[in-house]
Enzyme design. Structure first.
Site, PDB file in Angstrom:
ATOM      1  N   TYR A  67      27.760 -11.583   6.028  1.00 46.48           N
ATOM      2  CA  TYR A  67      26.782 -11.870   5.726  1.00 46.48           C
ATOM      3  C   TYR A  67      25.974 -10.551   4.708  1.00 46.48           C
ATOM      4  CZ  TYR A  67      21.638 -11.416   6.825  1.00 46.48           C
ATOM      5  OH  TYR A  67      20.099 -11.395   6.607  1.00 46.48           O
ATOM      6  N   SER A 101      18.679  -7.838   3.038  1.00 49.41           N
ATOM      7  CA  SER A 101      18.845  -7.207   4.528  1.00 49.41           C
ATOM      8  C   SER A 101      18.882  -5.768   4.603  1.00 49.41           C
ATOM      9  CB  SER A 101      19.663  -7.945   5.090  1.00 49.41           C
ATOM     10  OG  SER A 101      20.394  -7.653   6.435  1.00 49.41           O
TER      11      SER A 101
END
Length: 336
Positions: A153, A128
């Site tokens: 995350y 990501s």
């Protein structure tokens, strides 16, 4: 043609990738745990689309279930694995941290072990743009240090990159990591801006706009993402002669390991996205201007030079065109 496992096949990107692979004639295996992070009926609808293909098969499976994943790999023996399953979301990770360790760490380890023990030819996995964290140098480049995540995350995604490199080094497993930049499009995730804003506008509700709208995102249309992934299947990484332990480049290695950004290479102002949504929906957005959220970054902007060089591909869908396709899907899917 290959036998390809897509984890997270009922998810947004996983669905689009599995569909493209089916259309290309590959044998596609899909797994997903169908969790309720967002509306399960949307995931089930995506699966119904995939199940129209004779070369697609689905198994409901939680990647955190170590024994079940090991058994699955032994039984199905995929040649290529695309690990797109994960617990997504920056803000949700602040409220529910354990979900990210179970899915993104334990689940990914089980996938790595499955690949290691069953002769997988190439593992492609989702990272990501969130890994860039506190970095401010733009555009974000895979050559940059990313040791300052600002959400759990992001920390799990950086951990995935480290775990993948370890397996590439120890077991010579070819692994390719992909840092996705703000992916949007039809069948998208309801917690993402394009979908969430569109829904609130149709319901006549206020849109929370963080940092008073002063944010930039490298919005990337989903078809561009999966087309790049399709090309990468036949480009498993090999050890790089350019890598040096004296000056280590995080994007390459003396192991069969690569990292790429996949972004539109064109950051857009958040307020410009809202204007495009207003144009495409014919609605006026009611804005609730707010401070920056914890875990958010001001801007994302992908350096995609290595992706363009290695597979001759650059995302090219303009925001207006991509949003128009999303809004058309949204109206059809929700009957508005």
């Amino acid at each position: 043609m290959k036998k390809i496992l897509v984890t997270g096949a009922a998810g947004f990107i996983g669905f689009h990738y599995a569909k493209l692979l089916c259309e290309a004639g590959h044998e596609v295996l899909g797994i997903d745990n169908l969790n309720d992070y967002y509306d399960v009926s949307l995931k089930e609808a995506r699966l119904r689309e995939l199940e129209t293909f004779d070369n697609f098969s689905f198994t409901k499976l939680d990647l955190a279930d170590r024994d079940a994943v090991a058994q699955y790999f032994v039984e199905y023996k995929p040649q290529i694995v695309a690990n797109l399953a994960a617990q997504p979301g920056v803000r949700y990770s602040i409220e529910n941290p354990h979900a990210y360790i179970d899915s993104n760490i334990q689940g990914f380890l089980n996938v790595l072990e499955g690949c290691r023990h069953n002769g997988v030819e190439h593992l492609i996995y989702a990272s990501s743009s969130s890994v860039y964290g506190a970095n401010t140098k733009l555009p974000f480049a895979t050559h940059d240090n990313v040791d300052h995540p600002i959400s759990l995350y992001a920390a799990t995604k950086k951990s995935n990159e480290l775990m993948a490199h370890t397996y590439a080094h120890l077991y010579r497993l070819p692994v390719t990591g992909l840092r996705f930049f703000t992916v949007y499009g039809p069948w998208g995730r309801p917690d993402m801006a394009v979908y969430g804003f569109t829904k609130l506008m149709h319901e006549g509700k206020k849109i929370d706009v963080y940092n008073h709208g002063d944010m930039q995102r490298d919005f990337t249309y989903v078809d561009d993402i999966v087309q790049a992934m399709l090309r990468l299947i036949d480009h498993p990484p090999t050890p790089s002669a350019d890598w040096s332990g004296d000056h280590p480049d995080p994007s390459i290695s003396n192991a069969p390991y690569r990292l790429y950004n996949i972004g539109n290479n064109n950051p857009e102002q958040l307020m410009d996205l809202i204007k495009v949504l207003e144009d495409e929906t014919g609605l006026t957005a009611d804005l609730n201007m707010m401070e920056m959220q914890p875990g958010d970054v001001y801007a994302t902007y992908a350096d995609i030079e290595s992706l363009a060089r290695d597979i001759d591909f650059k995302p090219s869908t303009p925001l207006k065109d991509g949003v128009a396709k999303f809004v058309a899907w949204y109206k059809e899917y929700h009957g508005v």
